[in-house]
Design a protein around this motif. Structure first.
Motif, short mmCIF file in Angstrom:
data_model
loop_
_atom_site.label_atom_id
_atom_site.label_comp_id
_atom_site.label_asym_id
_atom_site.label_seq_id
_atom_site.Cartn_x
_atom_site.Cartn_y
_atom_site.Cartn_z
N PRO A 65 34.24 63.22 24.97
CA PRO A 65 34.69 62.90 26.32
C PRO A 65 36.14 62.40 26.40
O PRO A 65 36.51 61.79 27.39
CB PRO A 65 33.75 61.76 26.70
CG PRO A 65 33.55 61.04 25.41
CD PRO A 65 33.70 62.03 24.30
N HIS A 66 36.93 62.62 25.36
CA HIS A 66 38.25 61.98 25.38
C HIS A 66 39.40 62.89 25.79
O HIS A 66 40.48 62.43 26.07
CB HIS A 66 38.53 61.34 24.02
CG HIS A 66 37.42 60.43 23.59
ND1 HIS A 66 37.15 59.27 24.26
CD2 HIS A 66 36.50 60.54 22.62
CE1 HIS A 66 36.10 58.70 23.70
NE2 HIS A 66 35.68 59.45 22.71
N ASP A 67 39.15 64.19 25.80
CA ASP A 67 40.16 65.08 26.38
C ASP A 67 39.47 66.32 26.95
O ASP A 67 38.27 66.49 26.82
CB ASP A 67 41.27 65.43 25.38
CG ASP A 67 40.74 66.16 24.16
OD1 ASP A 67 39.74 66.88 24.29
OD2 ASP A 67 41.34 66.02 23.08
N SER A 68 40.27 67.15 27.58
CA SER A 68 39.66 68.27 28.32
C SER A 68 39.33 69.47 27.44
O SER A 68 39.00 70.53 27.95
CB SER A 68 40.60 68.69 29.45
OG SER A 68 41.77 69.23 28.88
N ILE A 69 39.45 69.30 26.13
CA ILE A 69 39.08 70.41 25.23
C ILE A 69 37.56 70.57 25.23
O ILE A 69 37.04 71.67 25.17
CB ILE A 69 39.60 70.14 23.80
CG1 ILE A 69 41.12 70.01 23.79
CG2 ILE A 69 39.14 71.23 22.85
CD1 ILE A 69 41.89 71.22 24.23
N ILE A 72 43.79 66.97 31.70
CA ILE A 72 43.93 66.15 30.50
C ILE A 72 42.61 65.48 30.15
O ILE A 72 42.14 65.53 29.03
CB ILE A 72 45.05 65.10 30.66
CG1 ILE A 72 46.36 65.77 31.06
CG2 ILE A 72 45.21 64.28 29.39
CD1 ILE A 72 46.95 66.72 30.06
N SER A 73 41.99 64.84 31.14
CA SER A 73 40.74 64.11 30.87
C SER A 73 39.56 65.07 30.79
O SER A 73 39.61 66.19 31.30
CB SER A 73 40.48 63.08 31.94
OG SER A 73 41.54 62.16 31.94
N ALA A 74 38.49 64.56 30.20
CA ALA A 74 37.32 65.39 29.89
C ALA A 74 36.78 66.15 31.10
O ALA A 74 36.32 67.27 30.98
CB ALA A 74 36.23 64.53 29.29
N ASN A 75 36.83 65.53 32.25
CA ASN A 75 36.17 66.16 33.38
C ASN A 75 37.06 66.29 34.61
O ASN A 75 36.59 66.26 35.73
CB ASN A 75 34.90 65.37 33.72
CG ASN A 75 33.73 66.30 33.96
OD1 ASN A 75 33.87 67.50 33.92
ND2 ASN A 75 32.57 65.72 34.24
N ALA A 95 22.65 61.84 29.28
CA ALA A 95 22.70 63.30 29.34
C ALA A 95 23.71 63.66 30.41
O ALA A 95 23.88 62.93 31.38
CB ALA A 95 21.34 63.86 29.68
N GLY A 96 24.37 64.78 30.24
CA GLY A 96 25.34 65.15 31.25
C GLY A 96 26.06 66.43 30.92
O GLY A 96 25.65 67.18 30.02
N THR A 97 27.14 66.68 31.64
CA THR A 97 27.90 67.91 31.47
C THR A 97 29.38 67.59 31.60
O THR A 97 29.77 66.79 32.44
CB THR A 97 27.52 68.92 32.57
OG1 THR A 97 26.10 69.08 32.58
CG2 THR A 97 28.18 70.26 32.35
N PHE A 98 30.18 68.19 30.75
CA PHE A 98 31.63 68.14 30.91
C PHE A 98 32.12 69.56 31.11
O PHE A 98 31.62 70.49 30.49
CB PHE A 98 32.30 67.55 29.66
CG PHE A 98 32.12 66.07 29.51
CD1 PHE A 98 32.50 65.21 30.52
CD2 PHE A 98 31.57 65.53 28.36
CE1 PHE A 98 32.34 63.84 30.40
CE2 PHE A 98 31.40 64.17 28.22
CZ PHE A 98 31.78 63.32 29.25
N VAL A 99 33.09 69.69 31.99
CA VAL A 99 33.70 71.01 32.19
C VAL A 99 35.07 70.95 31.55
O VAL A 99 35.90 70.13 31.92
CB VAL A 99 33.83 71.34 33.69
CG1 VAL A 99 34.26 72.78 33.87
CG2 VAL A 99 32.52 71.08 34.40
#
Lengths: 705, 163
Positions: free
Chosen positions: A223-227, A496-499, A582-586
């Motif tokens: 969760p620390h960057d948008s990669i 830049i950020s995860a989400n 639980a969750g989702t990052f885009v």
């Protein structure tokens, strides 16, 4: 296509492929130490010796190209004898300290020794001992264990981009180390721990905290960057002990940035908020969830009477589900003041729509971009894995240009580099160069940037965090879109950020309300903050704290407890970290990656999406009867609200005054201070200190030059 | 006919009874092998697997390095170990519990130990009446080891050439 025979099995291969790759594809095991699919071939460990028909001696499979009709034996008497002999040599100087070695149980040497090693050593002479090196806060060294495979050295040269470790001496006296005493400061250095086939390089924060067979693996997303790097969270009982990369070729390949690897320390921090708290008459009281939520719901109902006076802020590191539910609650209460753009300072385009943060290429395509222009971006610190992809492109002969406010340490050569305080003037010159390529008044470098973008087959402009945080962001955007239009390049505003992308997707944006700047400058009565540390997550932290203090009611959904929060907030609700929910990052290129809970939330904290579900019901809002986070995700996908407000730059007339704009340099966000979790990772903190110290050391050299 | 006569002869001369009495008489006069436990004790092998103990080096440093091999090998899951890094940088246990109710005295822990720290001693005379005390903690095991160290060391020395 050619055919070769391995152990009597017919295998198809491409001419020129290395034998070890072909065998790996056919699931035929060949032992190896120095070979790694992502690194160059060294062929110095000799463990992969195999018998090839016609060859007088056994050949190393990693450095032998296949030829048609080749007949290979990996288990023949000759091959096994060769492998056993190599093993015996490797074990001569390797200490028998497996019981106190952190690698024990997951060690490549240990595994191979079980198959090829002898149970008794014939070596009765003195063993070699090598002094351990202190190479920083992240990697612990036990150099006596080193078997000189040089994977770490090759990693530094080929992937990390700075040769930090190297070999000195030869044969018996060969040692791996930093040539001069210094810390390893690469932002990807942690990968050396994974690469090391023995226990010579091990993780310092993880040292002596678990044995590998006690750990349970859980798949996760960083969760620390948008990669959106794929990670494996290793937990012992309910404690996250370490994070290692998961193989995902399309995203993080096999690597992981140090930030993603070591930030887990933050979730075990002593600062964790473990019980709901409410402030009554200036005094903090620990309460149960029901009381806290009822109290919050009553307050929210009260302030929802004047919805324009209530602000909802969320960190873009929250999951898609959390952001969706929070905006659903807010909009259900009639509140339209929503924002996650905490770092942005220029919002003058909001009335026209919102900039979609997005990388329009896949990460693999970035490697193939013929020309790239970075505008206001310390990419290496912002998105280390994207920087790695761009580095590969540059090394392959593609052109990378940059226009930055500072000269950053980039681990490859920037072909055309412009460093200036005023980004606008520089961008204007590139526009001019594109419009009037014949003009003599324009410096060569701008012409080069312009021509690289316009003549290349695939070209791209990437706007980084420095642009995003600039007070003239709108103008930068306008000029870069002009460049893109004139040159045919693709314009990307890098998330830049995860989400960041997720927040845009669920419309966590002030569509009809106030943006963060307006919220902080006008007198708001109430604030709801989701995993936000106002003082450090918002660019103007002081202003934010001041606004929160003045507000009558502040509800914080927070991972951590802090003095400053207690000062301005009225309710603190403990929520779960990325490993506990639980969750989702885009990610930057729009890949939606869901993950499950790895460990139970600490103390009495709860997954935020569950808290929002209950809160929604308490506020008598419709549609909060979820039983699983998947249902929330499905609802997000169904609603598909993302495209409603996309900004179309071409339609807007933005005036750019030719006068030099007032220089207002925004401070750079340190690589390891991007979110509340990384700020609490102690090893990263020490490591970042080492980075800044190194910069101080090199400063006088630059002065002389 | 002959069989009938043989049977009659045995019956009336009490020959089988006398045979039995001869054996009884032999044992009656022979040296006795009964051990009057607990006053007397049978000899015990140096490899006897009894009560566990944790050993120390001669200097007083505990041998256990918290490698957790015994915990991993234990078929009854009787061993629980927690560890941390000590100030001097070495890894040491903070908790070393053996549940003596779970233990099946197989000796795998002893066999897996790289430092001869956990051993099974000759002591087998102990009992537990409730669940709590059946868990041998690190302190108890170390004390036990200290108390029996001379015997333990002697047993290891005797067995050394077979290991």
């Amino acid at each position: 296509m050619i055919k070769i025979e391995i152990n009597g099995q017919m295998v198809k291969a491409h001419e020129g492929d290395m034998l070890i790759d072909v065998a790996d594809d056919a699931h035929i095991a060949i032992p190896r130490f120095c070979y790694h699919k992502k690194l160059s071939i060294a062929a110095n460990c000799r463990m992969c010796l195999v018998e090839v028909e016609g060859a007088p001696k056994a050949l190393p499979a990693c450095a032998t190209p296949v030829t048609d009709g080749m007949k290979v034996q990996t288990k023949s008497v000759k091959a096994v004898a060769a492998q056993k002999s190599v093993m015996e040599f490797l074990l001569i100087n390797h200490p028998l300290d497996c019981p106190i070695c952190d690698q024990g149980g997951e060690c490549e040497l240990q595994d191979v020794a079980m198959q090829y090693g002898d149970d008794v050593s014939r070596f009765s002479e003195a063993k070699r001992v090598v002094a351990d090196k202190n190479i920083g806060a992240l990697i612990h060294t036990d150099m006596t264990r080193c078997i000189h495979c040089t994977r770490c050295v090759r990693f530094g040269q080929e992937i990390g981009g700075i040769m930090e470790l190297g070999a000195t001496g030869r044969s018996e006296w060969m040692e791996i180390g930093t040539y001069i005493e210094q810390s390893v400061i690469s932002e990807m250095s942690g990968n050396m721990i994974d690469l090391c086939p023995v226990g010579a390089l091990t993780s310092k924060p993880y040292r002596y905290s678990a044995r590998p067979w006690e750990l349970k693996s859980h798949h996760g997303i960083s969760p620390h960057d948008s990669i959106g790097s794929n990670i494996i969270i290793h937990a012992k009982g309910n404690d996250v002990k370490r994070v290692v990369p998961a193989d995902k070729e399309s995203i993080n390949e096999v690597w992981l940035s140090d930030r993603d690897r070591f930030a887990y320390e933050g979730i075990n921090s002593e600062d964790r908020l473990t019980a709901p708290m409410i402030k009554e008459n200036g005094k903090w009281r620990q309460v149960d969830w029901e009381t806290a939520l009822q109290f919050s719901a009553d307050k929210l109902k009260h302030y929802a009477a004047t919805p324009e006076m209530m602000g909802v802020l969320a960190s873009p590191t929250a999951t898609l589900e959390e952001l969706y539910l929070l905006q659903k609650i807010a909009r259900g209460l009639g509140v339209n003041n929503l924002d996650t753009r905490l770092r942005q300072q220029d919002f003058s385009l909001d009335s026209h729509g919102f900039v979609k943060p997005e990388l329009k290429h896949s990460f693999a395509e970035v490697e193939k971009l013929d020309a790239t222009l970075l505008v206001g971006s310390y990419l290496r610190h912002e998105l280390p894995m994207l920087n790695h992809r761009l580095r590969k492109a540059q090394l392959a002969g593609k052109i990378v240009s940059s226009i930055n406010t500072e000269k950053f340490e980039i681990n490859y050569e920037i072909n055309n580099e412009v460093v200036a305080d005023d980004l606008l003037a520089e961008l204007q010159l590139v526009v001019d160069a594109l419009e009037k390529p014949e003009s003599n008044n324009i410096d060569k470098v701008y012409k080069k940037i312009a021509s690289s973008l316009s003549t290349a087959g695939k070209s791209s402009i990437m706007l980084g965090q420095i642009s995003l945080m600039d007070v003239n962001f709108t103008k930068i955007l306008k000029l870069t879109s002009d460049i893109a239009r004139l040159s045919g390049a693709v314009l990307n505003v890098l998330p830049i950020s995860a989400n960041d992308v997720g927040a845009y997707m669920v419309n966590f944006l002030p569509e009809k309300g106030k943006n963060i700047q307006q919220m902080l400058t006008t007198q708001m009565k109430a604030f709801v903050n989701l995993s936000l540390e106002a003082e450090s997550d918002i660019t103007d932290g002081k202003l934010a704290i001041e606004a929160m203090r003045k507000a009558e009611f502040v509800l914080n959904f927070s991972l951590f407890d802090s003095e400053i929060q207690r000062e301005y907030a009225d309710v603190l609700l403990p929520i779960a970290s990325f490993a506990e929910t639980a969750g989702t990052f885009v990610n930057a290129m729009g890949t939606k990656q869901s993950f499950k809970m790895a460990v139970e939330p600490q103390g009495d904290s709860k997954a935020a999406w569950k808290v929002f579900r209950v809160l929604g019901n308490m506020l008598d809002l419709e549609g909060f009867d979820y039983t699983h986070s998947n249902q929330v995700f499905a609802e997000v996908l169904e609603n598909n609200i993302e495209t409603k407000n996309e900004l179309v730059l071409e339609k807007i007339d933005i005036k750019i005054d030719k006068k030099k704009s007032i220089k207002n340099k925004t401070p750079l966000i340190s690589i390891y201070e991007v979110d509340s979790i990384t700020r609490r990772a102690t090893a990263l903190k020490t490591a970042s200190k080492a980075v800044s110290e190194t910069i101080i050391v090199t400063a006088p050299v630059q002065e002389v030059g | 006919m002959l069989a009938f006569l043989k049977h009659q002869f045995k019956t009336f001369t009490l020959l089988e009874l006398l045979k039995g009495m001869v054996i009884t008489g032999k044992y009656f006069l022979k040296k006795k092998i009964t051990v009057r436990y607990p006053e007397e004790k049978t000899p015990i092998s140096p490899r006897f697997r009894g009560h566990h103990a944790l050993r120390r080096y001669e200097g007083g440093e505990e041998r256990c390095i918290a490698c957790k091999l015994c915990e991993a090998v234990c078929p009854a899951n009787a061993i629980t170990i927690e560890f941390e890094q000590r100030d001097d940088g070495s890894r040491r246990t903070t908790q070393y519990d053996i549940d003596m109710f779970k233990c099946i005295y197989c000796g795998f822990c002893e066999e897996s130990c790289p430092t001869d720290a956990i051993v099974e001693t000759r002591v087998f005379e102990y009992e537990f009446h409730e669940r709590g005390p059946s868990i041998m903690t690190k302190d108890k095991l170390l004390d036990f080891g200290d108390k029996h160290e001379s015997q333990i060391a002697e047993d290891r020395a005797v067995d050394a050439k077979y290991r």
